[in-house]
Design a protein around this motif. Structure first.
Motif, PDB file in Angstrom:
ATOM      1  N   VAL A  88       0.843  -1.205   0.000  1.00  0.00           N
ATOM      2  CA  VAL A  88       0.000   0.000   0.000  1.00  0.00           C
ATOM      3  C   VAL A  88       0.875   1.251   0.000  1.00  0.00           C
ATOM      4  CG1 VAL A  88      -1.646   1.363   1.358  1.00  0.00           C
ATOM      5  CG2 VAL A  88      -2.008  -1.093   1.053  1.00  0.00           C
ATOM      6  N   LEU A  89       1.890   1.268   0.837  1.00  0.00           N
ATOM      7  CA  LEU A  89       2.779   2.431   0.881  1.00  0.00           C
ATOM      8  C   LEU A  89       3.500   2.612  -0.455  1.00  0.00           C
ATOM      9  CD1 LEU A  89       4.204   1.892   4.469  1.00  0.00           C
ATOM     10  CD2 LEU A  89       2.554   3.639   3.754  1.00  0.00           C
ATOM     11  N   THR A  90       3.895   1.521  -1.064  1.00  0.00           N
ATOM     12  CA  THR A  90       4.573   1.576  -2.360  1.00  0.00           C
ATOM     13  C   THR A  90       3.629   2.076  -3.447  1.00  0.00           C
ATOM     14  OG1 THR A  90       6.047  -0.222  -1.702  1.00  0.00           O
ATOM     15  CG2 THR A  90       5.852   0.203  -4.059  1.00  0.00           C
ATOM     16  N   GLN A  91       2.392   1.612  -3.430  1.00  0.00           N
ATOM     17  CA  GLN A  91       1.401   2.051  -4.422  1.00  0.00           C
ATOM     18  C   GLN A  91       1.183   3.560  -4.360  1.00  0.00           C
ATOM     19  OE1 GLN A  91      -2.127  -0.230  -3.604  1.00  0.00           O
ATOM     20  NE2 GLN A  91      -1.186  -2.161  -4.235  1.00  0.00           N
ATOM     21  N   HIS A  92       1.346   4.123  -3.184  1.00  0.00           N
ATOM     22  CA  HIS A  92       1.157   5.562  -3.004  1.00  0.00           C
ATOM     23  C   HIS A  92       2.470   6.335  -3.128  1.00  0.00           C
ATOM     24  CE1 HIS A  92      -3.104   5.619  -1.867  1.00  0.00           C
ATOM     25  NE2 HIS A  92      -2.861   4.405  -1.391  1.00  0.00           N
ATOM     26  N   ASN A  93       3.528   5.621  -3.483  1.00  0.00           N
ATOM     27  CA  ASN A  93       4.853   6.248  -3.589  1.00  0.00           C
ATOM     28  C   ASN A  93       5.187   7.054  -2.335  1.00  0.00           C
ATOM     29  OD1 ASN A  93       5.403   5.309  -6.268  1.00  0.00           O
ATOM     30  ND2 ASN A  93       3.964   6.848  -7.017  1.00  0.00           N
ATOM     31  N   ALA A  94       4.827   6.501  -1.199  1.00  0.00           N
ATOM     32  CA  ALA A  94       5.018   7.210   0.067  1.00  0.00           C
ATOM     33  C   ALA A  94       6.499   7.246   0.435  1.00  0.00           C
ATOM     34  CB  ALA A  94       4.221   6.529   1.172  1.00  0.00           C
ATOM     35  N   PRO A  95       7.039   8.448   0.622  1.00  0.00           N
ATOM     36  CA  PRO A  95       8.423   8.540   1.091  1.00  0.00           C
ATOM     37  C   PRO A  95       8.507   8.080   2.551  1.00  0.00           C
ATOM     38  CG  PRO A  95       7.448  10.728   0.920  1.00  0.00           C
ATOM     39  CD  PRO A  95       6.438   9.756   0.394  1.00  0.00           C
ATOM     40  N   VAL A  96       9.714   7.972   3.045  1.00  0.00           N
ATOM     41  CA  VAL A  96       9.932   7.445   4.394  1.00  0.00           C
ATOM     42  C   VAL A  96       9.139   8.215   5.442  1.00  0.00           C
ATOM     43  CG1 VAL A  96      11.668   7.093   6.202  1.00  0.00           C
ATOM     44  CG2 VAL A  96      12.200   6.495   3.838  1.00  0.00           C
ATOM     45  N   ASP A  97       9.189   9.539   5.395  1.00  0.00           N
ATOM     46  CA  ASP A  97       8.504  10.306   6.441  1.00  0.00           C
ATOM     47  C   ASP A  97       6.997  10.090   6.414  1.00  0.00           C
ATOM     48  OD1 ASP A  97       8.357  11.762   4.035  1.00  0.00           O
ATOM     49  OD2 ASP A  97       8.458  13.712   5.034  1.00  0.00           O
TER      50      ASP A  97
END
Length: 70
Positions: free
Chosen positions: A22-31
């Motif tokens: 899910v985090l990858t799908q949203h291209n979520a950076p570390v923070d």
């Protein structure tokens, strides 16, 4: 001494993989990833841990987290 879990490694890894997906799908950076996971943890603690036990559970979780990244 290793900590024994009532959950299988497979079950834990499957859920972690889904969270990471899910985090990858949203291209979520570390923070942003840490903010989202932190908010999720806060929600779980507030909704599922009795008020009188929250502090101890939170401290144990924080301690385990700190140990896991050494």
């Amino acid at each position: 001494m290793p900590i024994l879990s009532k959950y299988s490694n497979e079950q834990v890894e499957q859920i972690v993989d889904q969270l990471i997906d899910v985090l990858t799908q949203h291209n979520a950076p570390v923070d942003l990833s840490l903010m989202c996971l932190g908010n999720s943890i806060t929600h779980i603690l507030k909704e599922h841990v009795p008020t009188g036990k929250r502090q101890a559970v939170t401290e144990n979780f924080a301690k385990a987290l700190a140990q896991s990244v050494k």
